[in-house]
Design a protein around this motif. Structure first.
Motif, PDB file in Angstrom:
ATOM      1  N   THR A 433     -48.167  21.417 -45.679  1.00 49.62           N
ATOM      2  CA  THR A 433     -48.818  20.549 -44.699  1.00 49.62           C
ATOM      3  C   THR A 433     -48.655  19.060 -44.997  1.00 49.62           C
ATOM      4  O   THR A 433     -48.865  18.235 -44.099  1.00 49.62           O
ATOM      5  N   ASP A 434     -48.316  18.699 -46.228  1.00 48.10           N
ATOM      6  CA  ASP A 434     -48.173  17.286 -46.593  1.00 48.10           C
ATOM      7  C   ASP A 434     -46.718  16.868 -46.757  1.00 48.10           C
ATOM      8  O   ASP A 434     -46.436  15.804 -47.307  1.00 48.10           O
ATOM      9  N   LEU A 435     -45.799  17.682 -46.284  1.00 48.58           N
ATOM     10  CA  LEU A 435     -44.374  17.364 -46.403  1.00 48.58           C
ATOM     11  C   LEU A 435     -44.052  16.103 -45.589  1.00 48.58           C
ATOM     12  O   LEU A 435     -44.286  16.056 -44.377  1.00 48.58           O
ATOM     13  N   ARG A 436     -43.516  15.071 -46.259  1.00 45.99           N
ATOM     14  CA  ARG A 436     -43.205  13.822 -45.553  1.00 45.99           C
ATOM     15  C   ARG A 436     -41.714  13.523 -45.510  1.00 45.99           C
ATOM     16  O   ARG A 436     -41.285  12.691 -44.710  1.00 45.99           O
ATOM     17  N   LEU A 437     -40.909  14.178 -46.336  1.00 49.47           N
ATOM     18  CA  LEU A 437     -39.460  13.970 -46.345  1.00 49.47           C
ATOM     19  C   LEU A 437     -38.773  15.326 -46.317  1.00 49.47           C
ATOM     20  O   LEU A 437     -38.994  16.157 -47.204  1.00 49.47           O
ATOM     21  N   LEU A 438     -37.936  15.563 -45.307  1.00 52.74           N
ATOM     22  CA  LEU A 438     -37.165  16.805 -45.231  1.00 52.74           C
ATOM     23  C   LEU A 438     -35.725  16.450 -44.881  1.00 52.74           C
ATOM     24  O   LEU A 438     -35.438  15.967 -43.780  1.00 52.74           O
ATOM     25  N   ASP A 439     -34.829  16.656 -45.826  1.00 53.44           N
ATOM     26  CA  ASP A 439     -33.412  16.312 -45.649  1.00 53.44           C
ATOM     27  C   ASP A 439     -32.593  17.462 -46.216  1.00 53.44           C
ATOM     28  O   ASP A 439     -32.369  17.558 -47.423  1.00 53.44           O
ATOM     29  N   VAL A 440     -32.154  18.367 -45.337  1.00 52.41           N
ATOM     30  CA  VAL A 440     -31.418  19.554 -45.763  1.00 52.41           C
ATOM     31  C   VAL A 440     -30.193  19.719 -44.877  1.00 52.41           C
ATOM     32  O   VAL A 440     -30.053  19.084 -43.838  1.00 52.41           O
ATOM     33  N   ARG A 441     -29.297  20.598 -45.290  1.00 57.43           N
ATOM     34  CA  ARG A 441     -28.067  20.855 -44.551  1.00 57.43           C
ATOM     35  C   ARG A 441     -27.833  22.359 -44.463  1.00 57.43           C
ATOM     36  O   ARG A 441     -27.969  23.083 -45.444  1.00 57.43           O
ATOM     37  N   ALA A 442     -27.485  22.810 -43.280  1.00 51.79           N
ATOM     38  CA  ALA A 442     -26.961  24.173 -43.078  1.00 51.79           C
ATOM     39  C   ALA A 442     -27.896  25.264 -43.565  1.00 51.79           C
ATOM     40  O   ALA A 442     -27.458  26.329 -43.974  1.00 51.79           O
ATOM     41  N   ILE A 443     -29.199  25.017 -43.548  1.00 50.92           N
ATOM     42  CA  ILE A 443     -30.152  26.073 -43.867  1.00 50.92           C
ATOM     43  C   ILE A 443     -30.577  26.726 -42.560  1.00 50.92           C
ATOM     44  O   ILE A 443     -31.232  26.107 -41.724  1.00 50.92           O
ATOM     45  N   HIS A 444     -30.163  27.968 -42.356  1.00 49.39           N
ATOM     46  CA  HIS A 444     -30.476  28.704 -41.136  1.00 49.39           C
ATOM     47  C   HIS A 444     -31.685  29.597 -41.378  1.00 49.39           C
ATOM     48  O   HIS A 444     -31.769  30.278 -42.408  1.00 49.39           O
ATOM     49  N   LEU A 445     -32.601  29.590 -40.443  1.00 49.97           N
ATOM     50  CA  LEU A 445     -33.821  30.374 -40.588  1.00 49.97           C
ATOM     51  C   LEU A 445     -33.705  31.667 -39.789  1.00 49.97           C
ATOM     52  O   LEU A 445     -33.225  31.674 -38.653  1.00 49.97           O
ATOM     53  N   SER A 446     -34.158  32.742 -40.403  1.00 49.39           N
ATOM     54  CA  SER A 446     -34.060  34.053 -39.748  1.00 49.39           C
ATOM     55  C   SER A 446     -35.109  34.235 -38.666  1.00 49.39           C
ATOM     56  O   SER A 446     -35.022  35.152 -37.854  1.00 49.39           O
ATOM     57  N   SER A 447     -36.111  33.369 -38.656  1.00 47.59           N
ATOM     58  CA  SER A 447     -37.145  33.427 -37.625  1.00 47.59           C
ATOM     59  C   SER A 447     -37.537  32.008 -37.241  1.00 47.59           C
ATOM     60  O   SER A 447     -37.202  31.062 -37.928  1.00 47.59           O
ATOM     61  N   GLY A 448     -38.228  31.882 -36.128  1.00 46.35           N
ATOM     62  CA  GLY A 448     -38.653  30.568 -35.681  1.00 46.35           C
ATOM     63  C   GLY A 448     -39.680  29.961 -36.621  1.00 46.35           C
ATOM     64  O   GLY A 448     -40.273  30.637 -37.459  1.00 46.35           O
ATOM     65  N   VAL A 449     -39.875  28.670 -36.480  1.00 45.55           N
ATOM     66  CA  VAL A 449     -40.848  27.960 -37.311  1.00 45.55           C
ATOM     67  C   VAL A 449     -42.143  27.807 -36.516  1.00 45.55           C
ATOM     68  O   VAL A 449     -42.146  27.237 -35.420  1.00 45.55           O
ATOM     69  N   GLU A 450     -43.224  28.327 -37.072  1.00 45.52           N
ATOM     70  CA  GLU A 450     -44.514  28.224 -36.404  1.00 45.52           C
ATOM     71  C   GLU A 450     -45.171  26.871 -36.666  1.00 45.52           C
ATOM     72  O   GLU A 450     -46.014  26.427 -35.885  1.00 45.52           O
ATOM     73  N   HIS A 451     -44.781  26.255 -37.772  1.00 45.05           N
ATOM     74  CA  HIS A 451     -45.430  24.989 -38.132  1.00 45.05           C
ATOM     75  C   HIS A 451     -44.466  24.099 -38.889  1.00 45.05           C
ATOM     76  O   HIS A 451     -43.721  24.560 -39.757  1.00 45.05           O
ATOM     77  N   LEU A 452     -44.458  22.812 -38.552  1.00 40.53           N
ATOM     78  CA  LEU A 452     -43.793  21.777 -39.343  1.00 40.53           C
ATOM     79  C   LEU A 452     -44.810  20.674 -39.592  1.00 40.53           C
ATOM     80  O   LEU A 452     -45.629  20.349 -38.715  1.00 40.53           O
ATOM     81  N   SER A 453     -44.732  20.095 -40.771  1.00 42.70           N
ATOM     82  CA  SER A 453     -45.724  19.089 -41.155  1.00 42.70           C
ATOM     83  C   SER A 453     -45.691  17.887 -40.215  1.00 42.70           C
ATOM     84  O   SER A 453     -44.638  17.309 -39.948  1.00 42.70           O
ATOM     85  N   ASN A 454     -46.860  17.495 -39.755  1.00 41.52           N
ATOM     86  CA  ASN A 454     -46.975  16.287 -38.940  1.00 41.52           C
ATOM     87  C   ASN A 454     -46.971  15.022 -39.782  1.00 41.52           C
ATOM     88  O   ASN A 454     -47.073  13.921 -39.238  1.00 41.52           O
ATOM     89  N   GLU A 455     -46.832  15.179 -41.108  1.00 44.03           N
ATOM     90  CA  GLU A 455     -46.745  14.030 -42.006  1.00 44.03           C
ATOM     91  C   GLU A 455     -45.305  13.571 -42.220  1.00 44.03           C
ATOM     92  O   GLU A 455     -45.063  12.607 -42.948  1.00 44.03           O
ATOM     93  N   LEU A 456     -44.359  14.248 -41.582  1.00 47.37           N
ATOM     94  CA  LEU A 456     -42.952  13.922 -41.806  1.00 47.37           C
ATOM     95  C   LEU A 456     -42.625  12.492 -41.394  1.00 47.37           C
ATOM     96  O   LEU A 456     -42.997  12.036 -40.308  1.00 47.37           O
ATOM     97  N   ARG A 457     -41.904  11.785 -42.310  1.00 44.51           N
ATOM     98  CA  ARG A 457     -41.346  10.462 -42.009  1.00 44.51           C
ATOM     99  C   ARG A 457     -39.845  10.559 -41.757  1.00 44.51           C
ATOM    100  O   ARG A 457     -39.307   9.840 -40.941  1.00 44.51           O
ATOM    101  N   LEU A 458     -39.197  11.454 -42.479  1.00 38.63           N
ATOM    102  CA  LEU A 458     -37.781  11.717 -42.297  1.00 38.63           C
ATOM    103  C   LEU A 458     -37.592  13.188 -41.963  1.00 38.63           C
ATOM    104  O   LEU A 458     -38.124  14.055 -42.654  1.00 38.63           O
ATOM    105  N   LEU A 459     -36.828  13.465 -40.920  1.00 42.00           N
ATOM    106  CA  LEU A 459     -36.443  14.840 -40.607  1.00 42.00           C
ATOM    107  C   LEU A 459     -34.933  14.833 -40.374  1.00 42.00           C
ATOM    108  O   LEU A 459     -34.453  14.431 -39.316  1.00 42.00           O
ATOM    109  N   ILE A 460     -34.193  15.255 -41.397  1.00 41.54           N
ATOM    110  CA  ILE A 460     -32.732  15.288 -41.346  1.00 41.54           C
ATOM    111  C   ILE A 460     -32.321  16.731 -41.637  1.00 41.54           C
ATOM    112  O   ILE A 460     -32.552  17.243 -42.727  1.00 41.54           O
TER     113      ILE A 460
END
Length: 634
Positions: A433-460
């Motif tokens: 819930t406190d994730l503020r930086l997310l910078d990843v490549r080519a990570i495929h998820l097998s299911s949808g995401v129910e929640h992403l942190s609203n604290e994010l400053r970077l989403l790459i």
């Protein structure tokens, strides 16, 4: 020559000086003149300056003048370079991390660079740059430094190696390769000795002596530890701003020198940490040292970290884990968005020798970085999902596959070398819930995401396979949204308040069909939608983005409706190339873009261009190639 009277007592006092002055002036008056004749004045002046510098000797850099013990070390290295010999020579500077190899190399470079009329190149951080980029990047820098050419078009590192040999074989150059750790780096950057012209010199710094022996350098200089006197002087300069300790501190200074054991970086950092500390505080810190007398230097460096305020610690750990080598301006903006007051915090880190700024990029010594990484590891030695920062691909796989990510995770940032495609479970984002930086490549998820942190400053997230974001995802502090080559169909429905968002990049997201309402995204500066082939229209609210400077709709081949450009007063670059625009589909008010400098209209089907384009007074580039139906320009 005119003269002026001096009092008799002054004449006797300066009698010797006056005689020397008169003799010097007579010599100057007798010097032969040199005529310019028909040459170029600039080259003539440069020639004279060069001759004067040769007579005076090379200027010592600020490094030599401000680092304890540097004069002797520089002289030692220069002696090994054997300038009396006309062949190509190489020398290695070898030693452990933090011993000062790069500092010595930089000082030598500054001292002798004037001897190499064909050019000089200092390739810093070869190991790190070759890992993050490739050898082509360094080859381009080397050739650019010598040849002063920008567009060298080096296709691969083998071609780059051939170009170095072909273009520099007749040039006398100075090359410094700093922090080399693989033989390939030497083979592709310095090659054999016949790659460079006679009189060239190559200086290599490395922690690996075997590399130098394998390459066959002419000499190896082992970087020296500080002597007791040098260590004492350096520590006192840092801690007390003088060469000697104040009364009462002599014994404590001796103990600190013993712990630092001659390593320049350790003396530098400890001295900076202990500046303006009382005798009692010195004793307290030394008592802490005595509890672990056999700990490595990284543990000593933590003393500076422990003296930081909490926000300064957050800045230091973010730089060490995620941002080392990145542009200061970019990092400052991100950290400021995190509420860390980076201008003040970075100043503290600079003063305590925890970071350095070079070419507007943030750096820190490897030992300091390793200390920071170890601090984060120790937050939870066994479970990465309990740590504040994740930077290893294996740890990301662990927390996403086992759903072990927790609210303690503040940042997940993978380096470019960890771009590996993997399919994982996305449910564990729910607990971060406190994730503020997310910078990843080519990570495929097998299911949808129910929640992403609203604290994010970077989403790459390149190659993201999400088709939409969770309904409750409203990251009000988001600064940058970069989802290149994603499967997204849309960003959000209706209106969302994202007042801090400055960059949206969906380049290559071929399923993206419509842009959102931008009414509450007033600070957007860059909107990159290039290659979004399914995009058919852009929401008209885009015309209200007064800060938008770049709008890239290139290769949006199904785009049938372009918005009005009213209000885009800051737009400097507009790309509509490859949009299959027909006659009349370019907005007629395109001339109402006062800041526009670059307009790309290539590969379209219109026959004319609106006459209003003549009103764009600042337009510098108008690209119309492959507009096969174009009949006339306004």
């Amino acid at each position: 020559m005119a003269s002026f009277p001096w009092p008799e007592n002054k004449q006797s006092q300066y009698k010797g000086d006056i005689k020397r002055w008169k003799d010097a002036l007579r010599k100057v008056a007798d010097l032969a003149r040199r005529e310019l004749k028909d040459g170029y004045e600039t080259k003539f002046i440069q020639q004279i300056i060069g001759e004067i510098e040769n007579k005076l000797g090379a200027r010592l850099s600020y490094v030599v003048g401000n680092v304890v013990g540097m004069h002797s070390r520089v002289a030692n290295v220069v002696g090994h370079l054997c300038f009396g010999e006309s062949d190509v020579r190489s020398i290695g500077i070898w030693g452990m991390g933090g011993i000062g190899k790069t500092t010595v190399a930089r000082a030598v470079y500054d001292k002798i660079c004037g001897k190499f009329v064909d050019g000089c190149s200092f390739l810093a951080n070869v190991r790190e740059i070759s890992e993050k980029n490739d050898l082509v990047y360094l080859q381009n820098q080397f050739l650019g430094d010598i040849l002063h050419e920008d567009n060298l078009r080096i296709g691969d590192d083998q071609r780059g190696a051939n170009m170095i040999k072909e273009r520099l074989q007749q040039k006398k150059v100075l090359l410094v390769l700093d922090d080399v750790d693989e033989m390939e780096q030497l083979e592709k950057l310095a090659g054999d000795l016949d790659w460079l012209g006679h009189g060239s010199r190559i200086i290599i710094t490395t922690r690996d002596q075997h590399l130098l022996l394998q390459y066959g350098v002419n000499a190896i200089y082992k970087a020296e530890e500080l002597s007791i006197d040098e260590a004492r002087k350096l520590l006192c300069l840092k801690a007390f701003r003088c060469n000697h300790p104040p009364a009462g501190f002599e014994k404590l200074v001796k103990q600190v020198i013993g712990y630092a054991d001659g390593l320049p970086l350790a003396h530098d950092v400890l001295g900076s940490f202990l500046v303006n500390r009382s005798l009692r505080q010195w004793k307290s810190e030394l008592d802490r040292l005595k509890e672990c007398p056999e700990r490595k230097i990284v543990d000593l460096l933590r003393l500076s970290y422990d003296g930081l305020q909490q926000k300064e610690k957050e800045i230091f750990l973010d730089i060490a884990c995620f941002f080392k080598g990145k542009e200061k301006t970019y990092i400052t903006e991100v950290l400021d968005n995190c509420g860390f007051y980076p201008d003040t915090g970075m100043e503290v880190l600079l003063h305590r020798s925890l970071i350095k700024i070079r070419d507007n990029k943030l750096w820190m010594h490897d030992l300091l970085q390793e200390m920071a990484l170890e601090i984060v590891r120790q937050e939870s030695p066994e479970e990465p999902g309990e740590r504040s920062r994740i930077w290893l691909f294996e740890d990301v796989c662990h927390i996403l596959s086992k759903n072990s990510g927790t609210g303690k995770v503040k940042g997940i940032v993978l380096q470019s070398s960890d771009w590996r495609t993997v399919c994982l479970n996305g449910e564990s984002f729910t607990n971060m819930t406190d994730l503020r930086l997310l910078d990843v490549r080519a990570i495929h998820l097998s299911s949808g995401v129910e929640h992403l942190s609203n604290e994010l400053r970077l989403l790459i997230w390149d190659n993201c396979n999400l088709k939409s974001f969770p309904p409750g995802f409203i990251p009000m502090n988001l600064l940058k949204l970069n989802l290149r080559d994603s499967l997204l169909r849309r960003l959000w429905r209706g209106e969302k308040v994202l007042e801090k968002l400055k960059i949206i990049n969906l380049n290559g997201s071929q399923l993206f069909v419509e842009t959102p309402n931008f009414i509450n995204v007033p600070n957007l500066e860059r909107l990159i939608l290039k290659g979004c082939k399914a995009l058919s229209q852009v929401h008209p609210s885009i015309g209200m983005l007064e800060r938008l400077s770049v709008l890239d709709l290139g290769d949006c081949e199904n785009l049938t409706r372009l918005p009005d450009s009213v209000g885009l007063s800051s737009l400097t670059e507009l790309d509509l190339s490859g949009c299959s625009l027909l006659e009349g589909e370019i907005p007629s008010d395109i001339g109402c873009l006062p800041s526009l400098r670059f307009l790309y209209l290539a590969k379209n089907s219109f026959t004319t261009i609106p006459a209003s384009i003549n009103y764009i007074s600042g337009l510098e580039f108008l690209i119309l190639n492959h507009c096969k139906n174009l009949e006339v320009l306004p």
